[in-house]
Design a protein around this motif. Structure first.
Motif, PDB file in Angstrom:
ATOM      1  N   GLU A 146       0.838  -1.202   0.000  1.00 33.21           N
ATOM      2  CA  GLU A 146       0.000   0.000   0.000  1.00 33.21           C
ATOM      3  C   GLU A 146       0.876   1.258   0.000  1.00 33.21           C
ATOM      4  O   GLU A 146       0.567   2.248  -0.679  1.00 33.21           O
TER       5      GLU A 146
ATOM      6  N   SER B 155     -12.495   2.585   4.151  1.00 34.75           N
ATOM      7  CA  SER B 155     -12.453   2.302   2.711  1.00 34.75           C
ATOM      8  C   SER B 155     -13.238   1.063   2.305  1.00 34.75           C
ATOM      9  O   SER B 155     -13.544   0.888   1.136  1.00 34.75           O
TER      10      SER B 155
ATOM     11  N   TRP C 118      -7.526   4.679   4.003  1.00 34.68           N
ATOM     12  CA  TRP C 118      -7.382   3.361   3.405  1.00 34.68           C
ATOM     13  C   TRP C 118      -7.584   2.240   4.437  1.00 34.68           C
ATOM     14  O   TRP C 118      -7.395   1.069   4.136  1.00 34.68           O
TER      15      TRP C 118
ATOM     16  N   VAL D 178      -8.590  -2.151  -3.373  1.00 34.00           N
ATOM     17  CA  VAL D 178      -9.700  -3.101  -3.219  1.00 34.00           C
ATOM     18  C   VAL D 178      -9.086  -4.496  -3.236  1.00 34.00           C
ATOM     19  O   VAL D 178      -8.255  -4.800  -4.094  1.00 34.00           O
TER      20      VAL D 178
ATOM     21  N   LYS E  19     -12.094  -1.794   1.970  1.00 39.31           N
ATOM     22  CA  LYS E  19     -11.294  -2.324   0.862  1.00 39.31           C
ATOM     23  C   LYS E  19     -11.451  -3.833   0.671  1.00 39.31           C
ATOM     24  O   LYS E  19     -11.326  -4.320  -0.440  1.00 39.31           O
TER      25      LYS E  19
END
Lengths: 734, 234
Positions: A15, A44, A39, A368, A46
């Motif tokens: 990341e 998020s 994040w 994602v 994700k």
């Protein structure tokens, strides 16, 4: 090897590499903190996003689906209802009072941010083994925290559930839900747009509490979690009450462009999300943010999760209206920046830029993950388990009494007596029935609501369990006289990086989505709480469902208590040979295993529609969902709440423990006057639903016959004592 | 009849109280912000429940310094009616319009429940529509409901028949078991010496409609209207 700055903040190496790639340079410390917060899973989604897309989110009533501060539905009569559930699990695990209190505060803010006046609060509490001191300490603290916040602010706490299982020993779950109403058709959103408009911070001052709370919520609980105590926010319901009134007063005017709660990830997430939704930019100076501590760095101001704060985008030139209202309510309001059209989030300190990031990097460009899913082996063992290898109870009366005393079935009055359930003068059905019912003062309509999940089912069969979580909460609002219309959910799971956990998550959501489609109850929002793990392992997968139902006429509100001696008792739906995954097995044998009851959604719908019609046509007096503890417990609950008894004959072919305590789905017990029987039978025949006549309501004595044999004989008083006194006794005598 | 319902920062029962007065009893009622200082146009002042100033320091202790307090005192001095409900009762003791003080409930826990109350004095402007010793079921919602008064003042209250409600059980017995919070002598409502200021812990506005579980609370408002009507006719 010591951790790097980004690892400390919860970002992975890949990341961080992605951040370098996006930015084309090394991020500053405030920028890195903003990425880490935005994040995080909490902000998020994700890992959950690809799965959440399975939910149906649209319907004729849905005015606002997922993605805003709260979902909004249209219930007619010019009334819209905003509602949402959110978790506050990790804060509660280490500081139960403040953790639970700020959970309530956060969700109330989410609802009034939409322009709604909050009218009800609900909570779902899951704790570990009640025999442990730690569990009782956490339960006590959480209940007092909820009471402190909800009672002080004056929002009635009207429904909820309290459930115990050792899987929650190290990681309790506190899910708080709030419901509000909008009567003037004005829905507010968290959006910043219009170049030159003004950005204002209003409400409480910013302090150092809760820094990186969102990141903390996105990791497992470990031995050094105690050191994260400063990441727990501190709540002030008085300030929130003032903020609520000030915001609603401000929203009467058209000065507001958009408004957002500074919740998880504080100023960072509210500013980024508002800019991103408005496809605009935002430029503000942290030194202009009202602060309650000296010497705060930009990093701290950006990531503080101090409570009771809002970020407001205001039409240029209308700032004085904001100042005037917030001055009346003795709250801070400060201009901190402007809306731009450069799509950048620009953060300054005394005019100098300390962070500048395209807003979509923080929102749309968040990673994602498509995690690996693997079916856990224990599921096969659970499927194979045969409860008929277990002995029958020697004495069914004693088995029933013991079940009524069990932690998960006993009366939860000890919990809700801490809550103000009547402020607002709208609570028609209060805690203790299948769902709460609230009247609406300017309409004949009413609202039914509940918050529910049997996580043992989800643990033992995530797909069926997910379906049941939705179906049962719909059944609860039906029993109260309402048509189920939409849900919010709080998905509490373990670490999604573990393939077995991710499998249960995916399966549960798939099951829930199927049930939502079948029952026409779209998802309008909610919250995902992953990483609910302690060193002992993950919690039971717990997708809590907050169901909203609408009563066309408030006079149709129905409770689960029997009404009169001599009334007839019918079962709508049919019992099956299903004892697996039951509360009875957990209580009598300490077994959390077995095959989860099957749920046929077509049958479920038929049962619900039939009972709702019976209520609307005034053919029944009481209705109660048959859930944990089966028929015998459901009948007992209907009796003890009315201080009446019952005499029933069960004629199914199963073993008596299956008949009494099995938890087959799609069953509702109803009671009715003898004069209503013929009409009810006509209705039952017309809809073609399965049903059976069980018996009748008696003054005190309780008798259950199975296959012609009397197997339970006791009194309502004895059952009542077992059911009502269990929890106070445990909380007092340990 | 014209009612003033006082709103302090943190008050949360003002809308409920005004709803009963306006929508149910069709009276004039205004919610009055605590920064105002004139109540001369009102017949009756209600201090509703809630958590004024977040109950910080002591319940009612900070509301004492609001500008409206002088106007409330003046209103009472003129012999006009003042009713304090829950936090309103606490404020009335803080500003000296009623005797006694409040402590945290004996078990230190908030109580939200419907409890039973016995009407001890029904010859007040607030309770005339009840019969003496009538048992009422009314909701309470408080953390600081433990009413304290010293024994001399208690004797005075008793001698002057100024205890208006006492906590009791469903049979009307004012026993220790029926006392939810430790209040001296099971006291739940108290009148001032002149008989025009009443403080009560239960919430009558929450039990004034059948749909909410009963109408035992409606009598307080009806008594007030009756009193006002009689005075007007005189």
């Amino acid at each position: 090897m010591s951790k790097t700055a980004w690892q400390e903040m919860g970002l992975t190496d890949s990341e961080y590499a992605r951040i370098l790639e996006l930015m084309g340079r090394q991020p500053t410390l405030p920028e890195l903190g903003m990425f880490a917060a935005m994040w995080s899973e909490h902000c998020s989604y994700k890992t959950s996003k690809p799965v959440l897309s399975l939910f149906p989110t649209e319907g004729p009533r849905v005015l606002q689906g997922p993605g805003e501060n709260a979902g909004v539905i249209d219930i007619g009569d010019n009334i819209a209802v905003a509602f949402k559930v959110e978790s506050h699990n990790h804060p509660t695990a280490i500081e139960p009072f403040q953790g639970a209190a700020t959970g309530v505060g956060g969700i109330i803010r989410d609802v009034f941010t939409m322009g709604a006046r909050p009218i009800a609060a609900l909570n779902s509490l899951r704790f570990g083994d009640l025999k442990l001191d730690r569990t009782r300490y956490l339960l006590n603290g959480a209940v007092e925290g909820i009471a402190f916040y909800g009672n002080t602010i004056g929002v009635p706490t009207v429904a909820g559930e309290t459930w115990f299982n050792p899987s929650y020993n190290g990681n309790p779950l506190v899910n708080a839900m709030c419901v509000g109403i909008i009567e003037d058709g004005k829905i507010f959103k968290g959006v910043a747009k219009g170049k030159g408009n003004t950005l204002m911070a209003v409400g409480a001052k910013t302090g150092r509490d809760g820094i990186h709370g969102a990141t903390f919520a996105s990791e497992e609980i470990s031995e050094d979690t105690e050191s994260k105590r400063p990441a727990v926010q501190v709540g002030d319901p008085f300030t929130e009450k003032l903020l609520l009134e000030a915001c609603l007063e401000l929203m009467q005017s058209d000065a507001v462009v958009g408004i957002q709660d500074m919740g998880a990830a504080g100023l960072t997430s509210s500013s980024c999300e508002m800019a991103s939704r408005g496809e605009s930019g935002i430029d503000f100076d942290v030194t202009l943010v009202p602060q309650r501590e000296e010497g705060m760095t930009p990093y701290e101001i950006l990531l503080s999760e101090s409570q009771e704060r809002m970020l407001v985008a205001v039409h240029k030139g209308r700032e004085d209206e904001v100042f005037k209202i917030f001055e009346k309510w003795e709250l801070d309001a400060a201009i901190i920046g402007t809306i731009t059209d450069d799509n950048l989030v620009t953060v300054r300190e005394n005019g100098e830029i300390v962070a500048q990031i395209p807003s979509r990097f923080l929102t749309d460009e968040a990673p994602v993950y498509y995690n690996e899913a693997k079916r856990p082996e224990y599921l096969d063992q659970a499927e194979k388990f045969d409860p008929m290898t277990l002995p029958e109870p020697a004495d069914y009366t004693q088995a029933l009494i013991k079940l009524l005393q069990s932690d998960n079935i006993c009366s939860k009055e000890w919990v809700y007596r801490h809550f103000d359930t009547t402020v607002g003068t709208s609570s028609v059905i209060r805690p203790g029935s299948d769902a709460a019912v609230l009247r609406l003062k300017n309409s004949r309509k009413g609202l039914a609501m509940c918050l529910d999940c049997n996580s043992r089912y989800v643990y033992l069969n995530p797909f069926e369990g997910g379906k049941i979580a939705v179906a049962e909460s719909a059944r609860n609002v039906v029993c109260s006289g309402a048509e189920p219309v939409a849900i919010t959910n709080c998905l509490n799971f373990g670490n999604p990086d573990k393939p077995e956990v991710f499998y249960t998550f995916k399966q549960a959501v798939t099951g829930m989505a199927e049930a939502c489609r079948a029952l026409d109850t779209p998802v309008t929002g909610g919250n995902v709480s992953l990483y609910n793990e302690s060193p002992d392992g993950a919690v039971y997968p717990t997708p809590t469902v907050g169901m909203m139902g609408v009563l066309e006429d408030i006079d149709q509100a129905t409770t689960s208590a029997f009404k009169n001696t001599g009334d007839l008792i019918y079962l709508i739906g049919q019992s099956q040979d299903e004892l697996g995954a039951s509360e009875y097995l957990a209580n009598a044998f300490e077994l959390n295993t077995g095959r989860v009851p099957k749920l046929d959604l077509a049958k479920e719908k038929q049962v619900q529609k039939t009972v709702l019609r019976a209520i609307r046509e005034k053919l029944i007096k009481a209705a109660h969902d048959c859930s944990e503890g089966g028929l015998a417990v459901a009948l007992s609950e209907m009796a003890v709440q009315a201080d009446l008894g019952f005499k029933v004959e069960l004629n199914d072919p199963w073993r008596s423990d299956v008949s009494l305590f099995g938890e087959s789905q799609s069953r509702i017990i109803v009671s009715l006057g003898k004069e209503q029987e013929e009409e009810l039978l006509n209705l039952l025949k017309e809809t073609g639903v399965e049903y059976s006549k069980l018996g009748e309501v008696t003054p005190q004595e309780v008798t259950i016959f199975h296959q012609g044999k009397e197997i339970v004989k006791t009194s309502s008083q004895e059952l009542s004592q077992a059911w009502k006194e269990a929890l106070p006794w445990i909380m007092k005598n340990n | 009849m014209k009612f003033a319902v006082i709103q302090f920062p943190g008050t949360n029962c003002e809308i409920d109280t005004a709803y009963i007065l306006k929508d149910l009893l069709e009276q004039e009622a205004d919610i009055i912000w605590h920064m105002q200082d004139d109540l001369s146009s009102y017949d009756l002042v209600i201090l509703p429940g809630g958590s004024s100033y977040g109950d910080y320091l002591r319940t009612g202790a900070l509301a004492k310094f609001s500008p409206i307090i002088e106007a409330i005192k003046k209103h009472a001095e003129q012999g006009k009616l003042v009713l304090g409900i829950c936090n309103g009762f606490q404020i009335l003791t803080e500003i000296g319009l009623l005797p006694g003080a409040f402590m945290k409930n004996q078990n230190l826990k908030f109580i939200g429940d419907d409890l039973f109350f016995k009407v001890i004095n029904n010859s007040t402007p607030f309770t005339s529509s009840y019969s003496k010793e009538q048992i009422l079921k009314l909701p309470v919602a408080h953390l600081e409901g433990n009413y304290y008064i010293d024994s001399d003042q208690l004797k005075e209250l008793q001698a002057q028949n100024r205890i208006v409600l006492r906590y009791c059980n469903s049979q009307g017995l004012c026993s220790e078991q029926a006392n939810p919070n430790g209040s001296v002598d099971n006291i739940a409502a108290v009148l001032n010496e002149r008989g025009n200021v009443l403080g009560m812990m239960p919430h009558p506005e929450r039990m004034a409609e059948e749909i909410l579980g009963g109408q035992d609370g409606l009598g307080f408002f009806q008594s007030i209207l009756e009193y006002h009507k009689e005075r007007k006719e005189q």
